[in-house]
Motif scaffolding. Structure first.
Motif, PDB file in Angstrom:
ATOM      1  N   ALA A 190       0.691  -1.174   0.005  1.00  0.00           N
ATOM      2  CA  ALA A 190      -0.094   0.054  -0.014  1.00  0.00           C
ATOM      3  C   ALA A 190       0.780   1.199  -0.173  1.00  0.00           C
ATOM      4  O   ALA A 190       0.604   2.334  -0.790  1.00  0.00           O
ATOM      5  N   LEU A 191       1.859   1.379   0.596  1.00  0.00           N
ATOM      6  CA  LEU A 191       3.085   2.305   0.797  1.00  0.00           C
ATOM      7  C   LEU A 191       3.675   2.447  -0.477  1.00  0.00           C
ATOM      8  O   LEU A 191       3.535   3.549  -1.147  1.00  0.00           O
ATOM      9  N   ASP A 192       4.028   1.367  -1.166  1.00  0.00           N
ATOM     10  CA  ASP A 192       4.750   1.447  -2.329  1.00  0.00           C
ATOM     11  C   ASP A 192       3.756   2.038  -3.465  1.00  0.00           C
ATOM     12  O   ASP A 192       4.452   2.875  -4.247  1.00  0.00           O
ATOM     13  N   ALA A 193       2.441   1.763  -3.498  1.00  0.00           N
ATOM     14  CA  ALA A 193       1.479   2.047  -4.415  1.00  0.00           C
ATOM     15  C   ALA A 193       1.194   3.691  -4.325  1.00  0.00           C
ATOM     16  O   ALA A 193       0.922   4.308  -5.343  1.00  0.00           O
ATOM     17  N   ALA A 194       1.213   4.134  -3.090  1.00  0.00           N
ATOM     18  CA  ALA A 194       1.114   5.510  -2.696  1.00  0.00           C
ATOM     19  C   ALA A 194       2.153   6.499  -2.968  1.00  0.00           C
ATOM     20  O   ALA A 194       2.135   7.520  -2.895  1.00  0.00           O
ATOM     21  N   LEU A 195       3.452   5.946  -3.102  1.00  0.00           N
ATOM     22  CA  LEU A 195       4.670   6.601  -3.223  1.00  0.00           C
ATOM     23  C   LEU A 195       4.443   7.792  -4.179  1.00  0.00           C
ATOM     24  O   LEU A 195       4.819   9.197  -3.840  1.00  0.00           O
ATOM     25  N   PRO A 196       4.112   7.767  -5.579  1.00  0.00           N
ATOM     26  CA  PRO A 196       4.182   8.912  -6.302  1.00  0.00           C
ATOM     27  C   PRO A 196       3.083   9.940  -5.899  1.00  0.00           C
ATOM     28  O   PRO A 196       3.465  11.022  -5.835  1.00  0.00           O
ATOM     29  N   GLU A 197       1.965   9.412  -5.467  1.00  0.00           N
ATOM     30  CA  GLU A 197       0.832  10.455  -5.019  1.00  0.00           C
ATOM     31  C   GLU A 197       1.655  11.182  -3.546  1.00  0.00           C
ATOM     32  O   GLU A 197       1.239  12.326  -3.514  1.00  0.00           O
ATOM     33  N   LEU A 198       2.064  10.569  -2.751  1.00  0.00           N
ATOM     34  CA  LEU A 198       2.728  11.190  -1.520  1.00  0.00           C
ATOM     35  C   LEU A 198       3.740  12.047  -2.081  1.00  0.00           C
ATOM     36  O   LEU A 198       3.973  13.179  -1.369  1.00  0.00           O
ATOM     37  N   ALA A 199       4.649  11.809  -2.715  1.00  0.00           N
ATOM     38  CA  ALA A 199       5.698  12.797  -3.336  1.00  0.00           C
ATOM     39  C   ALA A 199       5.153  13.771  -3.900  1.00  0.00           C
ATOM     40  O   ALA A 199       5.612  15.005  -3.507  1.00  0.00           O
ATOM     41  N   ARG A 200       4.046  13.809  -4.778  1.00  0.00           N
ATOM     42  CA  ARG A 200       3.510  15.036  -5.434  1.00  0.00           C
ATOM     43  C   ARG A 200       2.601  15.831  -4.181  1.00  0.00           C
ATOM     44  O   ARG A 200       2.849  17.050  -4.106  1.00  0.00           O
ATOM     45  N   LEU A 201       2.271  15.389  -3.260  1.00  0.00           N
ATOM     46  CA  LEU A 201       1.482  15.863  -2.126  1.00  0.00           C
ATOM     47  C   LEU A 201       2.483  16.751  -1.208  1.00  0.00           C
ATOM     48  O   LEU A 201       2.399  17.846  -0.938  1.00  0.00           O
ATOM     49  N   ARG A 202       3.656  16.098  -0.906  1.00  0.00           N
ATOM     50  CA  ARG A 202       4.715  16.726  -0.313  1.00  0.00           C
ATOM     51  C   ARG A 202       5.423  18.032  -1.112  1.00  0.00           C
ATOM     52  O   ARG A 202       5.415  19.057  -0.331  1.00  0.00           O
ATOM     53  N   ILE A 203       5.286  18.015  -2.216  1.00  0.00           N
ATOM     54  CA  ILE A 203       5.728  19.080  -2.940  1.00  0.00           C
ATOM     55  C   ILE A 203       4.796  20.212  -3.043  1.00  0.00           C
ATOM     56  O   ILE A 203       5.122  21.213  -2.854  1.00  0.00           O
ATOM     57  N   ASP A 204       3.439  19.788  -3.218  1.00  0.00           N
ATOM     58  CA  ASP A 204       2.550  20.720  -3.116  1.00  0.00           C
ATOM     59  C   ASP A 204       2.274  21.469  -2.025  1.00  0.00           C
ATOM     60  O   ASP A 204       2.064  22.640  -2.136  1.00  0.00           O
ATOM     61  N   VAL A 205       2.444  20.962  -1.021  1.00  0.00           N
ATOM     62  CA  VAL A 205       2.293  21.338   0.475  1.00  0.00           C
ATOM     63  C   VAL A 205       3.246  22.396   0.645  1.00  0.00           C
ATOM     64  O   VAL A 205       3.248  23.399   1.280  1.00  0.00           O
ATOM     65  N   PHE A 206       4.548  21.941   0.583  1.00  0.00           N
ATOM     66  CA  PHE A 206       5.811  22.674   0.834  1.00  0.00           C
ATOM     67  C   PHE A 206       6.114  23.545  -0.078  1.00  0.00           C
ATOM     68  O   PHE A 206       7.110  24.498   0.119  1.00  0.00           O
ATOM     69  N   ARG A 207       5.431  23.812  -1.166  1.00  0.00           N
ATOM     70  CA  ARG A 207       5.443  25.033  -1.936  1.00  0.00           C
ATOM     71  C   ARG A 207       4.872  26.268  -1.413  1.00  0.00           C
ATOM     72  O   ARG A 207       5.770  27.247  -1.441  1.00  0.00           O
ATOM     73  N   ALA A 208       4.175  26.166  -0.343  1.00  0.00           N
ATOM     74  CA  ALA A 208       3.773  27.116   0.549  1.00  0.00           C
ATOM     75  C   ALA A 208       4.633  27.677   1.505  1.00  0.00           C
ATOM     76  O   ALA A 208       5.397  27.045   1.832  1.00  0.00           O
ATOM     77  N   PHE A 209       4.410  29.008   1.798  1.00  0.00           N
ATOM     78  CA  PHE A 209       5.137  29.672   2.867  1.00  0.00           C
ATOM     79  C   PHE A 209       4.778  28.812   4.256  1.00  0.00           C
ATOM     80  O   PHE A 209       3.707  28.196   4.565  1.00  0.00           O
ATOM     81  N   PRO A 210       5.743  28.537   5.046  1.00  0.00           N
ATOM     82  CA  PRO A 210       7.206  28.995   5.011  1.00  0.00           C
ATOM     83  C   PRO A 210       8.292  28.266   4.159  1.00  0.00           C
ATOM     84  O   PRO A 210       9.564  28.647   4.206  1.00  0.00           O
ATOM     85  N   TYR A 211       7.892  27.139   3.914  1.00  0.00           N
ATOM     86  CA  TYR A 211       9.048  26.175   3.110  1.00  0.00           C
ATOM     87  C   TYR A 211       9.354  26.871   1.665  1.00  0.00           C
ATOM     88  O   TYR A 211      10.513  27.162   1.463  1.00  0.00           O
TER      89      TYR A 211
END
Length: 193
Positions: free
Chosen positions: A11-32
């Motif tokens: 389940a984690l393996d299958a979710a890796l691409p979506e999780l990677a995209r989520l991290r990028i989307d959220v961390f684009r915002a301030f303060p990161y």
């Protein structure tokens, strides 16, 4: 309907691409203000699959992952070598690496659920402390949104305090930049009961 689940194995393996995209989307915002790199994110997240003492908790809205939180023993995490300053031995600390949640899902208790899951896992494994790092940005940073409220009050209400003198410096590429630059992060710590 929102569902908070621990992701492991396939389940984690299958979710890796979506999780990677989520991290990028959220961390684009301030303060990161993180530009993001899918290859780096996927490699980073794989470390949670490869460590039997790691935890990755995800929030799903139907089939879509809208939030996630990670943690593992600090001694096992690559960030451990970046922390400087006086703190308990790393072998006693469980690292709450990050919590990411899309803005429209905030304010509904999911941040507490993320910390509850990681702190419970830290206790189960016999750790004495949990620790995480938050990026430090100046009050007058030009990209600071009007009305921005840091999460300090939320963290304090969870029992965390700034770990005096304990910081880390990480490099990443800010939005609109071409090169990585160093960023200071402040450690926050809690002694588990």
């Amino acid at each position: 309907m929102l569902e908070v689940t621990r992701l492991t194995g396939e389940a984690l393996d299958a979710a890796l691409p979506e999780l990677a995209r989520l991290r990028i989307d959220v961390f684009r915002a301030f303060p990161y203000l993180y530009e993001g790199d899918l290859a780096y994110e996927s490699k980073y997240l794989r470390s949670y699959r490869q460590n039997q003492n790691a935890i990755l908790v995800a929030v799903r809205d139907d089939d879509r992952i809208v939030g996630a939180a990670t943690g593992m023993p600090l001694a096992d995490h690559a960030d451990a070598s970046e922390l400087t300053g006086p703190m308990p031995p790393v072998e006693k600390i469980f690292y709450c690496a990050e919590s990411v949640l899309l803005p429209e899902y905030r304010g509904h208790g999911l941040g507490h659920a993320f910390f509850d899951a990681r702190e419970a896992e830290a206790r189960r494994q016999g750790f004495d402390y949990t620790l995480f790092c938050g990026v430090v940005r100046s009050e007058d940073h030009p990209d600071r949104p009007e009305g921005y409220r840091p999460l300090d009050a939320f963290w304090r209400n969870r029992g965390y305090a700034k770990a005096d003198g304990v910081t880390a410096t990480f490099c990443w590429t800010d939005l609109g930049n071409r090169d990585e630059t160093p960023h200071l992060l402040q450690a926050w710590i809690r002694q588990l009961d």
